[in-house]
Design a protein around this motif. Structure first.
Motif, PDB file in Angstrom:
ATOM      1  N   LEU A 151       3.376   6.183  -6.190  1.00 56.97           N
ATOM      2  CA  LEU A 151       2.301   6.111  -7.028  1.00 56.97           C
ATOM      3  C   LEU A 151       1.811   7.277  -7.101  1.00 56.97           C
ATOM      4  N   TRP A 152       0.826   7.165  -6.597  1.00 52.66           N
ATOM      5  CA  TRP A 152      -0.521   8.502  -5.746  1.00 52.66           C
ATOM      6  C   TRP A 152       0.335   9.835  -6.389  1.00 52.66           C
ATOM      7  N   ASN A 207      -1.783   1.465   6.443  1.00 56.01           N
ATOM      8  CA  ASN A 207      -1.354   1.305   5.399  1.00 56.01           C
ATOM      9  C   ASN A 207      -0.608   0.572   4.487  1.00 56.01           C
ATOM     10  N   MET A 221       0.466  -1.536  -0.476  1.00 52.91           N
ATOM     11  CA  MET A 221      -0.091   0.389   0.274  1.00 52.91           C
ATOM     12  C   MET A 221       1.009   1.893   0.159  1.00 52.91           C
ATOM     13  N   SER A 222       1.905   1.505   0.782  1.00 52.21           N
ATOM     14  CA  SER A 222       3.022   2.374   0.622  1.00 52.21           C
ATOM     15  C   SER A 222       3.123   2.608  -0.441  1.00 52.21           C
ATOM     16  N   ASP A 223       3.633   1.567  -1.528  1.00 50.20           N
ATOM     17  CA  ASP A 223       3.599   1.797  -3.120  1.00 50.20           C
ATOM     18  C   ASP A 223       2.755   2.141  -3.863  1.00 50.20           C
ATOM     19  N   TRP A 224       1.968   2.394  -3.419  1.00 45.91           N
ATOM     20  CA  TRP A 224       0.696   3.092  -4.068  1.00 45.91           C
ATOM     21  C   TRP A 224       0.941   4.526  -3.524  1.00 45.91           C
TER      22      TRP A 224
END
Length: 406
Positions: free
Chosen positions: A7-8, A406, A1-4
């Motif tokens: 990217l966000w 997250n 989730m942290s990678d998301w």
């Protein structure tokens, strides 16, 4: 989730970059054509309404304007529309990414209204559409033949919307939405009025009919409105970087005064382009208005420390405050960040918390979890130059805390 999250963040950056690029293109072409139209030499013979000789980039340009249309349809005709459409579409995407997807942090102010995310988003979207409908009805009413009266009524609507947005959204979101409200009117002018009217003229010309000049008159009125609304929209779009503009009880008045400054500045340049002199008094009025804005921003901007401690945590704040590692992260942020990000900053040269971000209370820190994670956890953006000497271990602790949720 942290990678998301990473990217966000990059997606937001890319959309913001696109929005700036398209806005530069739209504003540039809009200002150019207004200046060109006002500065045309109309003391010429022939069917053209006016002409202008210009030099740029090592070449000379001979521009002619026809009030309705030339006698024959040109083989090549350039339409100026995608600059406007692209600016609005990229701005709408940015609104969704930042304020809708991040509604709990950036859109909803739970001290004003404690409502579900979907309701806040619905009000956000509906307000933009309602603004255009109301404005369009006014332009098509008898007020359309009285441009000055119409502009005064429009200003009254903008002031009312400024007040209304500040009653339901965060200060940052309220300013941004007022800008989006205005920009929606501007782009809708292009899409629903200016372009269709131009298509009617072109169709008449192709069919051998004499075009009705009323369509050009209507389009010019809407284009003039866009011209005077542009500068305030730019201010409102930039305002989220400057808490002195949005994090004050008088922010809605500041926004209203910005629209007046936009009028005074554009009046100077429009008058100059018409070769009717340079009304320097407009700059004096602008400076006075700006001083008033600065004075209004000096009023108490934030709730007191005690009030913030006493209020209940919002849902997003509660999640992060209950996460493992919060106490350690809380102490790190207090020791490394709160001297600047406070209701009354103690760091020399800082009058208000940067970007309005407060990091004093548990609610403050929990509510800014994502920003802390991005700015001081996975990146070294904060503190600036690592001036408070935050260690790698402390950054790791912040990262660990955020990733518990997250």
């Amino acid at each position: 989730m942290s990678d998301w999250v990473i990217l966000w963040e990059w997606a937001e950056f890319a959309i913001r970059w696109l929005h700036v690029i398209t806005a530069v293109a739209w504003i540039g072409s809009s200002f150019y054509f207004i200046a060109l139209d006002l500065g045309l030499n109309r003391n010429i013979d022939g069917p053209a309404d006016g002409e202008e000789w210009q030099v740029h980039g090592g070449g000379f340009y001979h521009v002619q304007k026809y009030l309705v249309a030339p006698e024959a349809m040109p083989a090549h005709l350039t339409w100026f529309k995608w600059e406007s459409y692209s600016t609005w579409l990229s701005g709408a995407a940015l609104l969704m990414v930042v304020y809708w997807a991040g509604a709990e942090l950036y859109l909803i102010d739970y001290t004003k209204i404690d409502w579900p995310v979907w309701q806040a988003i619905a009000v956000s979207a509906a307000s933009l559409a309602v603004g255009w409908v109301l404005y369009d009805l006014l332009c098509k009413s008898p007020l359309g033949d009285r441009p000055t009266a119409l502009m005064l009524v429009l200003f009254g609507i903008l002031v009312a919307m400024s007040w209304g947005y500040h009653q339901v959204f965060t200060g940052r979101a309220a300013m941004l939405h007022l800008g989006a409200f205005t920009a929606t009117i501007m782009t809708a002018n292009v899409f629903f009025i200016i372009m269709p009217n131009q298509r009617i003229v072109v169709a008449d010309l192709k069919a051998g009919r004499k075009p009705d000049p009323k369509y050009g008159k209507i389009a010019k009125l809407r284009s003039t409105h866009n011209n005077y609304l542009t500068l305030p929209v730019i201010f409102l779009m930039l305002s989220n970087h400057y808490p002195l503009s949005f994090a004050t009880p008088h922010a809605w008045i500041i926004a209203a005064l910005v629209f007046l400054m936009g009028v005074t500045i554009r009046h100077f340049f429009n008058t100059m382009h018409m070769k009717k002199g340079m009304p320097w008094w407009t700059w004096a009025v602008t400076v006075v208005l700006f001083i008033i804005v600065a004075w209004l921003s000096s009023a108490p901007m934030f709730d007191t420390y005690e009030e913030s401690e006493a209020r209940a945590l919002s849902p997003v704040e509660a999640r992060f405050a209950a996460a493992g590692g919060f106490d350690e992260a809380h102490d790190i942020v207090l020791g490394r960040c709160s001297m600047c990000h406070a209701r009354e900053p103690v760091w020399d040269g800082i009058a208000s918390a940067p970007k309005g971000v407060l990091l004093e209370t548990r609610a403050d820190i929990a509510g800014q979890a994502r920003a802390i994670y991005v700015q001081a956890g996975i990146s070294h953006a904060m503190p600036p130059g690592n001036i408070t000497f935050i260690s790698p271990e402390e950054r790791a602790a912040i990262t660990h805390w955020y990733r518990q949720v997250n």
